[in-house]
Write a protein that holds these residues in place. Structure first.
Motif, short mmCIF file in Angstrom:
data_model
loop_
_atom_site.label_atom_id
_atom_site.label_comp_id
_atom_site.label_asym_id
_atom_site.label_seq_id
_atom_site.Cartn_x
_atom_site.Cartn_y
_atom_site.Cartn_z
N HIS A 101 1.01 -1.25 0.04
CA HIS A 101 -0.02 -0.06 -0.22
C HIS A 101 1.02 1.27 0.12
O HIS A 101 1.62 1.35 0.84
N LEU A 152 0.59 4.41 0.83
CA LEU A 152 0.68 5.27 1.75
C LEU A 152 1.73 5.13 2.93
O LEU A 152 2.30 5.75 3.45
N CYS A 183 -1.07 12.98 0.40
CA CYS A 183 -2.16 12.76 1.20
C CYS A 183 -2.55 13.73 2.38
O CYS A 183 -3.18 13.15 3.36
N SER A 207 5.40 8.97 5.65
CA SER A 207 4.75 7.79 5.66
C SER A 207 4.75 7.16 7.20
O SER A 207 5.99 6.90 7.62
N ASP A 256 2.98 0.80 9.03
CA ASP A 256 2.00 0.10 8.47
C ASP A 256 1.22 -0.08 9.82
O ASP A 256 1.44 -0.44 11.03
N TYR A 258 -5.36 12.82 -4.81
CA TYR A 258 -4.82 11.27 -4.86
C TYR A 258 -4.41 10.74 -6.02
O TYR A 258 -4.85 10.86 -7.16
N ALA A 300 -0.82 4.60 -6.92
CA ALA A 300 -1.26 3.80 -5.89
C ALA A 300 -1.33 2.22 -6.40
O ALA A 300 -1.31 1.24 -5.60
N ASN A 360 -6.44 0.47 -3.05
CA ASN A 360 -6.50 1.96 -2.60
C ASN A 360 -7.28 2.09 -1.09
O ASN A 360 -7.75 2.95 -0.56
N GLN A 411 -6.32 2.20 1.76
CA GLN A 411 -4.96 2.55 2.37
C GLN A 411 -4.91 2.37 4.00
O GLN A 411 -4.08 1.63 4.49
#
Length: 346
Positions: free
Chosen positions: A47, A49, A59, A64, A67, A188, A193, A266, A268
């Motif tokens: 992912h 992001l 975003c 970042s 996770d 976005y 992505a 997506n 995210q």
């Protein structure tokens, strides 16, 4: 020679828990880019992001984050010596919320409150319910969740406690979800992505076969479980469970979530955990596949951000979209049934 006093910790057994106990779990942990790299090495996590600072900044985030599930595993792992070291099985989750993103450099610690106990009819085990909170170095709660575990008794003659089973929400409402400050999906980049599918492209009731599969390797699951400092005996000690080292349930969750990228690239950010069950044990050699079902959708106040409630099912080779038999019980190939909320561009 004087005999040494016992200094080792055998872990808590069912009779050692009482409703209202607050457990402050040991060993805070500062997370870094190392956790991100190892997480992406252990799972096919892609992912955007959580892979790119510049994508996250596009975003509205500072950089970042780690996770969401990596942060969950760190918080969860702290609780194992006090909650599930002597567990037979981790039974379920409820009322989970990710409240603040976790970034490299943050230090996480965990604390849990016992909110329920109920001895099983066999007199050998009981179920313990705890509400766990993960906190950062500023004492901000970054996540919270309830889980319940079946724990062995050490003293089989210990009297059964008065049963207390907490009343838990069957699912979080969209209004319960916390959107990270500044999150903005209005610009976005769908090309970066990896998929064009946005919030409006998914319909309630839609089912998605994620197609891919990963065979669980003994060494990888043990490395992952050590990474999260999860010390539960069933994951390491064959004398504790002769039929095989049980794969940490979180390893199955992360593997299934990573597989879901194919069809949900997506989806995210994970922001809510409504419920979950580890339906059948997973062992090395099992091949995990995954499918999802769209359960609900909601708009949010954040620009360009929608919320989607998903069911994520992991199987060990079972046919997609088959969950329970005619008797209402999980089919033997079903490993995981997870109900969660994600954030997706609109």
């Amino acid at each position: 020679m004087a005999q040494s006093q016992q200094k080792t910790n055998p872990g808590r057994f069912f009779e050692d828990y009482a409703v209202g106990d607050v457990l402050k779990h040991a060993v805070p942990r500062t997370v870094s880019g190392g956790e991100r790299a190892l997480y992406h090495a252990l799972y096919p996590a892609r992912h955007a992001l959580y892979s790119s600072d510049s994508f996250a900044q596009g975003c509205g985030l500072a950089s970042s984050p780690i996770d969401d599930l990596a942060a969950f595993h760190v918080v969860f792992g702290k609780t194992v010596p006090d909650v599930s070291l002597n567990a037979v099985a981790n039974l379920g989750y409820a009322e989970g919320r990710w409240l603040i993103p976790v970034y490299p450099g943050d230090t996480l610690r965990s604390e849990s409150e016992v909110i329920g106990v109920k001895q099983n009819s066999n007199g050998k085990t009981g179920v313990v319910y705890v509400r766990t909170r993960g906190l950062n170095q500023r004492d901000e709660v970054v996540m919270e969740y309830v889980r319940w575990v079946m724990v062995r008794k050490s003293d089989l003659d210990a009297p059964a406690p008065e049963p207390v089973v907490p009343e838990l929400k069957k699912g979080l409402d969209a209004a319960d979800l916390v959107i990270p400050e500044g999150l903005d999906f209005s610009a976005y980049d769908f090309d970066l992505a990896g998929e064009p599918h946005r919030w409006g492209d998914y319909e309630i009731g839609e089912q998605i076969d994620h197609v891919d599969g990963v065979t669980i390797e003994e060494a990888e699951h043990m490395m992952a479980t050590r990474l999260w400092q999860n010390t539960a005996k069933v994951h390491f000690d064959l004398s504790f469970r002769p039929d095989g080292r049980l794969i940490y349930g979180g390893h199955v969750i992360s593997m299934a979530r990573a597989l879901s990228f194919n069809g949900l690239a997506n989806a995210q950010m994970i922001v809510g955990l409504n419920g979950g069950a580890h339906a059948n044990p997973c062992f090395a050699g099992d091949t995990i596949k995954a499918w999802s079902e769209v359960l609900d959708k909601s708009e949010t106040a954040a620009p360009g951000v929608g919320a989607v409630r998903l069911r994520l099912v992991a199987t060990k080779g079972g046919a997609p979209f088959e969950l329970r038999g005619a008797d209402g019980k999980y089919l033997p190939d079903v490993l995981l049934d997870l109900d969660y909320w994600v954030l997706m561009p609109m």
